[in-house]
Design a protein around this motif. Structure first.
Motif, PDB file in Angstrom:
ATOM      1  N   GLY A 235      -2.872   3.962  -1.618  1.00  0.00           N
ATOM      2  CA  GLY A 235      -3.282   4.335  -0.257  1.00  0.00           C
ATOM      3  C   GLY A 235      -4.333   5.417  -0.182  1.00  0.00           C
ATOM      4  N   ASP A 236      -4.606   6.090  -1.293  1.00  0.00           N
ATOM      5  CA  ASP A 236      -5.626   7.146  -1.239  1.00  0.00           C
ATOM      6  C   ASP A 236      -6.849   6.792  -2.072  1.00  0.00           C
ATOM      7  N   ASP A 237      -6.934   5.553  -2.567  1.00  0.00           N
ATOM      8  CA  ASP A 237      -8.107   5.135  -3.340  1.00  0.00           C
ATOM      9  C   ASP A 237      -8.936   4.150  -2.526  1.00  0.00           C
TER      10      ASP A 237
ATOM     11  N   ARG B 237      10.022   3.290   4.800  1.00  0.00           N
ATOM     12  CA  ARG B 237       9.935   4.693   4.404  1.00  0.00           C
ATOM     13  C   ARG B 237      10.491   4.924   3.008  1.00  0.00           C
ATOM     14  N   GLN B 238       9.760   5.673   2.242  1.00  0.00           N
ATOM     15  CA  GLN B 238      10.284   6.170   0.961  1.00  0.00           C
ATOM     16  C   GLN B 238      10.965   7.494   1.309  1.00  0.00           C
ATOM     17  N   VAL B 239      12.280   7.505   1.232  1.00  0.00           N
ATOM     18  CA  VAL B 239      13.031   8.646   1.760  1.00  0.00           C
ATOM     19  C   VAL B 239      12.899   9.882   0.878  1.00  0.00           C
ATOM     20  N   GLU B 240      12.816   9.656  -0.444  1.00  0.00           N
ATOM     21  CA  GLU B 240      12.564  10.777  -1.362  1.00  0.00           C
ATOM     22  C   GLU B 240      11.290  10.449  -2.123  1.00  0.00           C
ATOM     23  N   ILE B 241      10.409  11.434  -2.244  1.00  0.00           N
ATOM     24  CA  ILE B 241       9.116  11.194  -2.884  1.00  0.00           C
ATOM     25  C   ILE B 241       9.287  11.362  -4.398  1.00  0.00           C
ATOM     26  N   ARG B 242       9.605  10.236  -5.045  1.00  0.00           N
ATOM     27  CA  ARG B 242       9.954  10.308  -6.476  1.00  0.00           C
ATOM     28  C   ARG B 242       8.951   9.591  -7.364  1.00  0.00           C
ATOM     29  N   GLY B 243       7.736   9.411  -6.848  1.00  0.00           N
ATOM     30  CA  GLY B 243       6.686   8.843  -7.687  1.00  0.00           C
ATOM     31  C   GLY B 243       6.253   7.452  -7.251  1.00  0.00           C
ATOM     32  N   LEU B 244       5.084   7.050  -7.779  1.00  0.00           N
ATOM     33  CA  LEU B 244       4.483   5.778  -7.374  1.00  0.00           C
ATOM     34  C   LEU B 244       5.378   4.590  -7.747  1.00  0.00           C
TER      35      LEU B 244
ATOM     36  N   PRO C 202      -1.524  12.731   7.299  1.00  0.00           N
ATOM     37  CA  PRO C 202      -1.516  12.088   5.981  1.00  0.00           C
ATOM     38  C   PRO C 202      -2.920  12.027   5.389  1.00  0.00           C
ATOM     39  N   LYS C 203      -3.044  12.253   4.070  1.00  0.00           N
ATOM     40  CA  LYS C 203      -4.382  12.166   3.446  1.00  0.00           C
ATOM     41  C   LYS C 203      -4.950  10.757   3.606  1.00  0.00           C
ATOM     42  N   GLU C 204      -4.062   9.763   3.719  1.00  0.00           N
ATOM     43  CA  GLU C 204      -4.518   8.377   3.887  1.00  0.00           C
ATOM     44  C   GLU C 204      -5.212   8.178   5.231  1.00  0.00           C
ATOM     45  N   MET C 205      -5.056   9.149   6.157  1.00  0.00           N
ATOM     46  CA  MET C 205      -5.705   9.069   7.475  1.00  0.00           C
ATOM     47  C   MET C 205      -6.972   9.921   7.540  1.00  0.00           C
TER      48      MET C 205
ATOM     49  N   ILE D 247       0.867  -1.187   0.000  1.00  0.00           N
ATOM     50  CA  ILE D 247       0.000   0.000   0.000  1.00  0.00           C
ATOM     51  C   ILE D 247       0.904   1.238   0.000  1.00  0.00           C
ATOM     52  N   PRO D 248       1.077   1.884  -1.145  1.00  0.00           N
ATOM     53  CA  PRO D 248       1.902   3.096  -1.168  1.00  0.00           C
ATOM     54  C   PRO D 248       1.128   4.255  -0.530  1.00  0.00           C
ATOM     55  N   ALA D 249       1.731   4.878   0.462  1.00  0.00           N
ATOM     56  CA  ALA D 249       1.045   5.957   1.191  1.00  0.00           C
ATOM     57  C   ALA D 249       2.041   7.051   1.563  1.00  0.00           C
ATOM     58  N   ALA D 250       3.029   7.265   0.701  1.00  0.00           N
ATOM     59  CA  ALA D 250       4.095   8.216   1.043  1.00  0.00           C
ATOM     60  C   ALA D 250       3.939   9.573   0.362  1.00  0.00           C
ATOM     61  N   GLY D 251       2.934   9.696  -0.514  1.00  0.00           N
ATOM     62  CA  GLY D 251       2.793  10.925  -1.317  1.00  0.00           C
ATOM     63  C   GLY D 251       2.501  12.161  -0.476  1.00  0.00           C
ATOM     64  N   LEU D 252       2.679  13.322  -1.088  1.00  0.00           N
ATOM     65  CA  LEU D 252       2.560  14.586  -0.344  1.00  0.00           C
ATOM     66  C   LEU D 252       1.115  15.057  -0.191  1.00  0.00           C
ATOM     67  N   GLY D 253       0.227  14.558  -1.029  1.00  0.00           N
ATOM     68  CA  GLY D 253      -1.188  14.924  -0.893  1.00  0.00           C
ATOM     69  C   GLY D 253      -1.454  16.396  -1.104  1.00  0.00           C
ATOM     70  N   THR D 254      -0.852  16.972  -2.136  1.00  0.00           N
ATOM     71  CA  THR D 254      -0.961  18.426  -2.325  1.00  0.00           C
ATOM     72  C   THR D 254      -2.361  18.882  -2.752  1.00  0.00           C
ATOM     73  N   ARG D 255      -3.196  17.927  -3.196  1.00  0.00           N
ATOM     74  CA  ARG D 255      -4.522  18.351  -3.672  1.00  0.00           C
ATOM     75  C   ARG D 255      -5.539  18.488  -2.542  1.00  0.00           C
ATOM     76  N   VAL D 256      -5.191  18.004  -1.348  1.00  0.00           N
ATOM     77  CA  VAL D 256      -6.138  18.149  -0.232  1.00  0.00           C
ATOM     78  C   VAL D 256      -5.544  18.970   0.922  1.00  0.00           C
TER      79      VAL D 256
HETATM   80  P1  UTP Z   1      -0.898  10.260  -5.971  1.00  0.00           P
HETATM   81  O1  UTP Z   1      -0.150  10.770  -7.139  1.00  0.00           O
HETATM   82  O2  UTP Z   1      -2.381  10.302  -6.011  1.00  0.00           O
HETATM   83  O3  UTP Z   1      -0.448  10.957  -4.615  1.00  0.00           O
HETATM   84  O4  UTP Z   1      -0.384   8.784  -5.685  1.00  0.00           O
HETATM   85  P2  UTP Z   1       0.333  12.298  -4.310  1.00  0.00           P
HETATM   86  O5  UTP Z   1       1.706  12.265  -4.868  1.00  0.00           O
HETATM   87  O6  UTP Z   1       0.201  12.469  -2.839  1.00  0.00           O
HETATM   88  O7  UTP Z   1      -0.557  13.335  -5.132  1.00  0.00           O
HETATM   89  P3  UTP Z   1      -0.877  14.889  -5.006  1.00  0.00           P
HETATM   90  O8  UTP Z   1       0.289  15.584  -4.363  1.00  0.00           O
HETATM   91  O9  UTP Z   1      -2.139  15.025  -4.184  1.00  0.00           O
HETATM   92  O10 UTP Z   1      -1.132  15.273  -6.425  1.00  0.00           O
HETATM   93  C1  UTP Z   1      -1.196   7.636  -5.420  1.00  0.00           C
HETATM   94  C2  UTP Z   1      -0.727   6.922  -4.151  1.00  0.00           C
HETATM   95  O11 UTP Z   1       0.676   6.675  -4.211  1.00  0.00           O
HETATM   96  C3  UTP Z   1       1.344   7.217  -3.089  1.00  0.00           C
HETATM   97  C4  UTP Z   1       0.419   8.301  -2.538  1.00  0.00           C
HETATM   98  O12 UTP Z   1       0.578   8.427  -1.122  1.00  0.00           O
HETATM   99  C5  UTP Z   1      -0.963   7.781  -2.899  1.00  0.00           C
HETATM  100  O13 UTP Z   1      -1.504   6.966  -1.878  1.00  0.00           O
HETATM  101  N1  UTP Z   1       2.666   7.744  -3.503  1.00  0.00           N
HETATM  102  C6  UTP Z   1       2.757   8.659  -4.509  1.00  0.00           C
HETATM  103  C7  UTP Z   1       3.796   7.297  -2.865  1.00  0.00           C
HETATM  104  O14 UTP Z   1       3.728   6.435  -1.948  1.00  0.00           O
HETATM  105  N2  UTP Z   1       5.014   7.797  -3.229  1.00  0.00           N
HETATM  106  C8  UTP Z   1       5.145   8.718  -4.221  1.00  0.00           C
HETATM  107  O15 UTP Z   1       6.301   9.129  -4.510  1.00  0.00           O
HETATM  108  C9  UTP Z   1       3.989   9.151  -4.873  1.00  0.00           C
END
Ligand code: UTP
Length: 291
Positions: free
Chosen positions: A131-133, A103-110, A26-29, A9-18
């Motif tokens: 993690g956010d769906d 931990r994903q140390v750098e947020i470099r994408g799914l 965390p948006k996942e919470m 379950i990837p849940a490391a993203g920044l969640g900039t849209r919320v």
């Molecule tokens: P999203 O692209 O929807 O999440 O990734 P984000 O990066 O938080 O998006 P913004 O900032 O709102 O646009 C889908 C899932 O993948 C995880 C996110 O936490 C989310 O659950 N993710 C995304 C990671 O774990 N690592 C990443 O580097 C990017």
């Protein structure tokens, strides 16, 4: 065929849209009635027969770990107050599955987040639940996909048709229907397509089951859209070489990284809730009559 036992379950993203909700939490919470979004997702995995779960977290996401941990002080207080049901629920939560974290140390994408799961997955197929769906359905969507993997032995993605606007924000599948209802053969896909690049309005919505070979592909996948390592780009390579299957799944998917998605999830979960569902339905009808 290999049974699917593990999920990531990837849940490391920044969640900039919320933002600002996701600034310190965390948006996942984000809560959907009385449970955080990620609990619905873990429950979906468990109800699909998954035994081991890896949650990919990052800085500031420690409360996800706390949520699935024991909490002795709270438990003792609930027992002393005779709140047995609440106690049982809190303890059940901590024993639902074998959950580990990295931990994903750098947020470099799914795609980069999924690479962090390489050692955990080993040489087995595994499910990915974004993690956010949150998906509300009668049969867990992860199970719908695992059954297809276990039958055909190929990567499987959960797909649904979305609007022209959304397909450009998500991804687009090149596909052909197979004989079995709701099953498609996918030969190509593209992340965040421009209008002229759209294959179809079918997009991946938050669930897939992948073979371990995906790690080798991901290691050779350069950064793509948004300068991030995209899981879709790696799945595209699999689609073009050995083919991937798509399941037009049965269920309502809510994007907890999107404000409207959060509200829609709360409405459906509220209406289905055993304790407040009936009263909420009455409230909603009265409120809707005023619109
Ligand atoms: P999203 O692209 O929807 O999440 O990734 P984000 O990066 O938080 O998006 P913004 O900032 O709102 O646009 C889908 C899932 O993948 C995880 C996110 O936490 C989310 O659950 N993710 C995304 C990671 O774990 N690592 C990443 O580097 C990017």
């Amino acid at each position: 065929m290999n049974k699917v036992r593990k999920a990531v379950i990837p849940a490391a993203g920044l969640g900039t849209r919320v933002l600002p909700a996701s600034k310190a939490m965390p948006k996942e919470m984000l809560p959907i009635v009385d449970k955080p979004a990620i609990q619905y997702i873990v429950e979906e995995a468990v109800n699909s027969g998954i035994e081991d779960i890896l949650i990919i977290t990052s800085r500031g996401k420690g409360i996800i770990e706390d949520h699935f941990d024991r909490m002795p002080e709270l438990e003792a207080r609930l027992l002393a107050a005779g709140k047995q049901d609440a106690y049982d629920e809190i303890v059940r939560l901590a024993h639902m599955a074998n959950i580990s974290y990295i931990r994903q140390v750098e947020i470099r994408g799914l795609g980069h987040a999924i690479l962090c799961a390489k050692a955990f997955v080993g040489d087995e197929p595994f499910a990915v639940l974004y993690g956010d769906d949150v998906i509300i359905s009668d049969q867990p969507v992860c199970r719908q996909l695992c059954e297809v993997y276990e039958t055909y032995g190929k990567g499987v993605v959960g797909i649904q048709e979305v609007s022209e606007e959304l397909v450009q924000k998500y991804c687009s599948m090149k596909l052909k229907p197979l004989e079995k209802e709701r099953l498609y053969a996918i030969s190509d896909m593209i992340e965040k397509p421009k209008p002229e690049e759209i294959f179809s309005h079918f997009a991946i919505l938050g669930r897939c089951v992948l073979p371990p070979k995906i790690f080798q592909v991901l290691e050779n996948t350069p950064a793509g859209a948004a300068n991030e390592i995209q899981l879709t780009d790696a799945m595209r390579t699999l689609a073009q070489t050995e083919g991937i299957l798509g399941v037009d799944f049965d269920g309502h998917r809510y994007d907890m990284g999107n404000k409207l998605g959060v509200m829609q999830a709360i409405i459906e979960a509220g209406l289905r809730h055993p304790e407040i569902g009936t009263a909420f339905r009455e409230y909603l009808k009265d409120f809707a009559a005023m619109l």
